[in-house]
Motif scaffolding. Structure first.
Motif, PDB file in Angstrom:
ATOM      1  N   ASP A   1       9.068  16.681  48.543  1.00 31.34           N
ATOM      2  CA  ASP A   1      10.405  16.798  49.146  1.00 31.34           C
ATOM      3  C   ASP A   1      11.481  16.577  48.067  1.00 31.34           C
ATOM      4  O   ASP A   1      12.409  17.391  47.908  1.00 31.34           O
ATOM      5  CB  ASP A   1      10.510  15.729  50.261  1.00 31.34           C
ATOM      6  CG  ASP A   1      11.721  15.883  51.154  1.00 31.34           C
ATOM      7  OD1 ASP A   1      12.582  16.720  50.845  1.00 31.34           O
ATOM      8  OD2 ASP A   1      11.815  15.152  52.156  1.00 31.34           O
TER       9      ASP A   1
ATOM     10  N   ASP B   1       0.142  16.595  50.731  1.00 29.65           N
ATOM     11  CA  ASP B   1      -0.497  15.580  49.881  1.00 29.65           C
ATOM     12  C   ASP B   1      -1.375  16.231  48.816  1.00 29.65           C
ATOM     13  O   ASP B   1      -1.413  15.784  47.672  1.00 29.65           O
ATOM     14  CB  ASP B   1      -1.307  14.593  50.746  1.00 29.65           C
ATOM     15  CG  ASP B   1      -0.407  13.735  51.638  1.00 29.65           C
ATOM     16  OD1 ASP B   1       0.798  13.611  51.321  1.00 29.65           O
ATOM     17  OD2 ASP B   1      -0.884  13.204  52.653  1.00 29.65           O
TER      18      ASP B   1
ATOM     19  N   GLY C   1       4.963  12.205  60.574  1.00 32.20           N
ATOM     20  CA  GLY C   1       5.430  11.858  59.229  1.00 32.20           C
ATOM     21  C   GLY C   1       6.169  12.964  58.504  1.00 32.20           C
ATOM     22  O   GLY C   1       7.171  12.716  57.830  1.00 32.20           O
TER      23      GLY C   1
ATOM     24  N   GLY D   1       0.166  13.712  58.944  1.00 34.15           N
ATOM     25  CA  GLY D   1      -0.846  13.810  57.902  1.00 34.15           C
ATOM     26  C   GLY D   1      -2.167  14.339  58.447  1.00 34.15           C
ATOM     27  O   GLY D   1      -2.915  15.011  57.745  1.00 34.15           O
TER      28      GLY D   1
END
Ligand code: KG4
Ligand code: ZN
Length: 331
Positions: free
Chosen positions: A187, A170, A266, A140
């Motif tokens: 995703d 994001d 991540g 991130g």
């Protein structure tokens, strides 16, 4: 040789986690308290709330980690803690707690760089994995291509010039109305779409990355036509991001003549990115490694694993240890 048990403590962002790891390779416990539900209503992590939540749960999480591992504080050889990079207030909770624990138990305090921890998540999944290798860290907050010469020896070959990959995921998720945290939602929706929308991918002479052009193109397309097929848009976004990632990895493989690529962070949970790197591995006859899904996103087991290698390398800290929000890899 006697087994070495390391307690890992992680609080750099919105996960409070404590883990016990044996010899840097075996997870005895990995307790994770995610604050996602709390930050969801704000559309992103609120630093002040994150720090308060860490403070409320950290002692309870530590006790659970010992219980689950069936050990006591006496059995632990050292206490490893993330001291950067991350949110300063959030980091300080873990660092202060680890210092207190080190002081009362007399156990060594081991500082761990969060990004190096992400790399070490792979040692827990692949017991035979050893440096040297090339590592692509996609999280991130960070996007780095790193040459890992030894457990404690890193050379940054390329990094993002603007957004981190996870940050772009994001942001895209928020704009198309999927909410926070965006990565897993993009995703999933992308699985229902086709990568049929052309998006701009910037290539540099060196191994740097750029994601803001791709992200902005997605935002503009969505703004121009609010009825655009969101699944196709997500699939096209993922395909463009993946092209940026794989093209640099291909360049680096040629330059450094390696056959081992390790993916961490991540975003390495992303199914399309995994599939693309698996295909690349087949095509180029190389090996690609990823951590198991729970070890991709923030957790303390990866911090304990990296802490083990810092411990045997005698990288210890005293009670002056501070949180360093912009700590660089290898520092
Ligand atoms: O490594 P991490 O837990 O935290 C940092 O150190 O930054 O990474 C969190 C990032 C978030 O941006 C999240 O959206 C992304 O990882 N992420 C994903 C997926 N799962 C988590 N991105 C794409 N696809 C996923 N399946
Ligand atoms: Zn992380």
């Amino acid at each position: 040789m006697k087994d070495v048990l390391i307690m890992g403590i992680e609080s750099s962002c919105d996960e409070t986690s404590v883990a016990i790891v044996k010899n840097g390779r075996e997870v005895l416990s990995n307790v994770i308290n995610s604050q996602i539900k709390i930050h969801e209503e704000y559309g992103g992590v609120v630093p002040e709330i994150a720090s308060r939540c860490h403070t409320e749960v950290i002692n309870k999480i530590m006790k659970e980690a010992l219980e689950e591992a069936k050990v006591t504080l006496d059995d632990i050889d050292a206490i490893a803690v993330t001291h950067g990079p991350g949110l300063v207030g959030a980091l300080l909770v873990g660092v202060s707690y680890a210092k207190g624990l080190s002081y009362v138990t007399g156990k060594p305090l081991i500082p761990v760089n969060h990004i190096e921890g992400h790399i070490a998540g792979n040692y827990l999944t692949h017991n035979d994995l050893k440096p040297p290798f090339l590592c692509l860290i996609i999280s991130g907050g960070h996007t780095h291509l790193v040459k890992v010469t030894d457990y404690n020896d890193f050379e940054i070959l390329g990094k993002t010039r603007d957004d981190a990959v996870g940050e772009a995921f994001d942001k895209v998720a928020r704009v198309v109305g999927l909410g926070y945290p965006g990565g897993p939602k993009v995703d999933n929706l992308a699985k229902e779409g086709k990568p049929n929308i052309k998006l701009p991918v910037t290539h540099f002479d060196n191994l740097d990355f750029s994601f803001s052009g791709i992200k902005t193109a997605v935002i503009n397309l969505n703004h121009k036509d609010p009825n655009i097929n969101k699944a196709d848009l997500c699939a096209s976004f993922q395909a463009a991001v993946t092209e940026m990632l794989t093209s640099n990895v291909i360049k680096a493989i040629k330059e450094f003549d390696t056959d081992k690529i390790v993916i961490a962070g991540g975003v390495s949970r992303n199914s399309y990115i995994r599939k693309s790197f698996d295909d690349l591995a087949n095509e180029l006859n190389i090996k690609v490694y990823y951590p198991e899904p729970i070890l991709c996103t923030d957790n303390a087991a990866m911090i304990a694993a990296m802490g083990y290698y810092n411990y045997i390398n005698e990288e210890k800290a005293d009670l002056k240890l501070n949180a360093i929000p912009n700590l660089k890899i290898g520092e």
